[in-house]
Design an enzyme around this catalytic site. Sequence first.
Site, PDB file in Angstrom:
ATOM      1  N   TYR A  24       2.331  13.147  18.956  1.00 24.75           N
ATOM      2  CA  TYR A  24       2.178  12.811  20.365  1.00 24.75           C
ATOM      3  C   TYR A  24       1.291  11.553  20.455  1.00 24.75           C
ATOM      4  O   TYR A  24       0.266  11.460  19.772  1.00 24.75           O
ATOM      5  CB  TYR A  24       1.512  13.989  21.087  1.00 24.75           C
ATOM      6  CG  TYR A  24       1.155  13.688  22.515  1.00 24.75           C
ATOM      7  CD1 TYR A  24       2.154  13.508  23.465  1.00 24.75           C
ATOM      8  CD2 TYR A  24      -0.165  13.567  22.906  1.00 24.75           C
ATOM      9  CE1 TYR A  24       1.821  13.217  24.767  1.00 24.75           C
ATOM     10  CE2 TYR A  24      -0.491  13.278  24.212  1.00 24.75           C
ATOM     11  CZ  TYR A  24       0.507  13.099  25.147  1.00 24.75           C
ATOM     12  OH  TYR A  24       0.176  12.799  26.438  1.00 24.75           O
ATOM     13  N   ASP A  40      -0.472  22.067  16.636  1.00 28.54           N
ATOM     14  CA  ASP A  40      -0.155  21.775  18.041  1.00 28.54           C
ATOM     15  C   ASP A  40       1.194  22.429  18.326  1.00 28.54           C
ATOM     16  O   ASP A  40       2.232  21.966  17.852  1.00 28.54           O
ATOM     17  CB  ASP A  40      -0.118  20.250  18.237  1.00 28.54           C
ATOM     18  CG  ASP A  40       0.255  19.838  19.664  1.00 28.54           C
ATOM     19  OD1 ASP A  40       0.802  20.669  20.409  1.00 28.54           O
ATOM     20  OD2 ASP A  40       0.010  18.662  20.008  1.00 28.54           O
TER      21      ASP A  40
HETATM   22  C1  PLP Z   1       1.284  16.432  26.329  1.00 35.22           C
HETATM   23  C2  PLP Z   1       0.946  16.707  24.924  1.00 35.22           C
HETATM   24  C3  PLP Z   1      -0.379  16.677  24.485  1.00 35.22           C
HETATM   25  C4  PLP Z   1      -1.535  16.302  25.403  1.00 35.22           C
HETATM   26  O1  PLP Z   1      -1.742  17.233  26.402  1.00 35.22           O
HETATM   27  P1  PLP Z   1      -2.295  16.844  27.894  1.00 35.22           P
HETATM   28  O2  PLP Z   1      -2.259  18.142  28.593  1.00 35.22           O
HETATM   29  O3  PLP Z   1      -1.351  15.820  28.442  1.00 35.22           O
HETATM   30  O4  PLP Z   1      -3.663  16.287  27.706  1.00 35.22           O
HETATM   31  C5  PLP Z   1      -0.629  17.000  23.154  1.00 35.22           C
HETATM   32  N1  PLP Z   1       0.374  17.305  22.303  1.00 35.22           N
HETATM   33  C6  PLP Z   1       1.657  17.332  22.694  1.00 35.22           C
HETATM   34  C7  PLP Z   1       2.716  17.688  21.715  1.00 35.22           C
HETATM   35  C8  PLP Z   1       1.991  17.033  24.008  1.00 35.22           C
HETATM   36  O5  PLP Z   1       3.280  17.040  24.391  1.00 35.22           O
END
Ligand code: PLP
Length: 381
Positions: free
Chosen positions: A100, A172
């Site tokens: 990301y 993540d």
């Molecule tokens: C959107 C996203 C983030 C960041 O999250 P926010 O809520 O926008 O701060 C991190 N990792 C992935 C895979 C994302 O899609």
Amino acid sequence: MAYKFATKAIHAGQQADPTTGAVMTPIYQTSTYQQKAPGDHKGFEYSRGTNPTRKALEDCLAALENGQHGLAFSSGMAATDCVLRLLKPGDEVLTGDDLYGGSYRIFTKVYEPLGIKFVFVNTSDVDAVRAAITANTKLIWLETPTNPTLKLADIEAIGKIAKEKHILYAVDNTFASPYLQNPLDLGADIVMHSVTKYLGGHSDVVMGALIMNDEQLYKNLWFYYNACGGTPGPQDAFLVLRGIKTLHLRMKAHCENGRKVAEFLKDHPKVEKIYWPGFTDHPGHEVAKKQMKDFGGMVSIVLKGADLQETFRIASQFKVFTLAESLGGVESLINHPATMTHGSIPKETREKVGVVDNLLRLSVGIEDADDLIADLEQALA
Ligand SMILES: *Cc1c(COP(=O)(O)O)cnc(C)c1O
């Protein structure tokens, strides 16, 4: 008792309000809490540290990821930031080469200047991960499926390496959601979510979360959580509790529509390449089958022979899909990663991992699939 996913999505962390019987968790719009005598309180002192609405959400999130502890943050990036605060100058982080954009930005622009080294590897290659570990590697951070080319990392295989080398291991899990995949069960120490996406599910909240099992790790993270203050408000916590109640239903619909859209696009004359892990010729298909319940609602395509201008023209033709950043809401979105979500990554770096100018990423929503396909048909015509 260990309830199944749908029951947890609706009930975990929540019970009728003991004073009024209210079935829905109240929005405790309060910054502070009465103490009978100094230190004599009901577990809540100040809402930067704890708040009852947020606590219900954190317990629900923990249950969905089969974890013991949850922490909700004001954004996904605040959650990521909290994990990075565990590191010291000289430490190394081994991470994916297809991240990301915001994660890449906080790594290289915020923490690298503070003396932390980031090593970017192709996390779909377990041997490459093993080979990149050094005595200074303190954290493995990966996404699977990746954003936007949907590469798969074998969470369990990398977890074994992390355990053997005593390296903290964070996944993540935003793209899969806890409905499709549970990294703690596969050896991860921390699961991170951008709650903004599938968990919230209605494009009305920005929020992040960390979920973990280890008590000491939770305490260490909570220290930075409370010390640095990236906390979400109770109204947002309420909205996410409400969103999560249909997570299982939404995810089933996202997966079903994702499959239909991917199958429609696969042989379309304007599509040069398609990324969707449900296809048997997708390089991560077997790993996806092993660790995910289904293949998700994210589909990326490379347009045949389109330059930047033609890609922009096509991206602006949609009537049901909305051209916007973000993903995971009930409505279908289309995104141009090179200039939108991944605009903070240098062109040569992003092109190496397939984020080319003619790549479009679809977050397939839960509208009627026939309307989505008709919209794609007219936009590509
Ligand atoms: C959107 C996203 C983030 C960041 O999250 P926010 O809520 O926008 O701060 C991190 N990792 C992935 C895979 C994302 O899609």
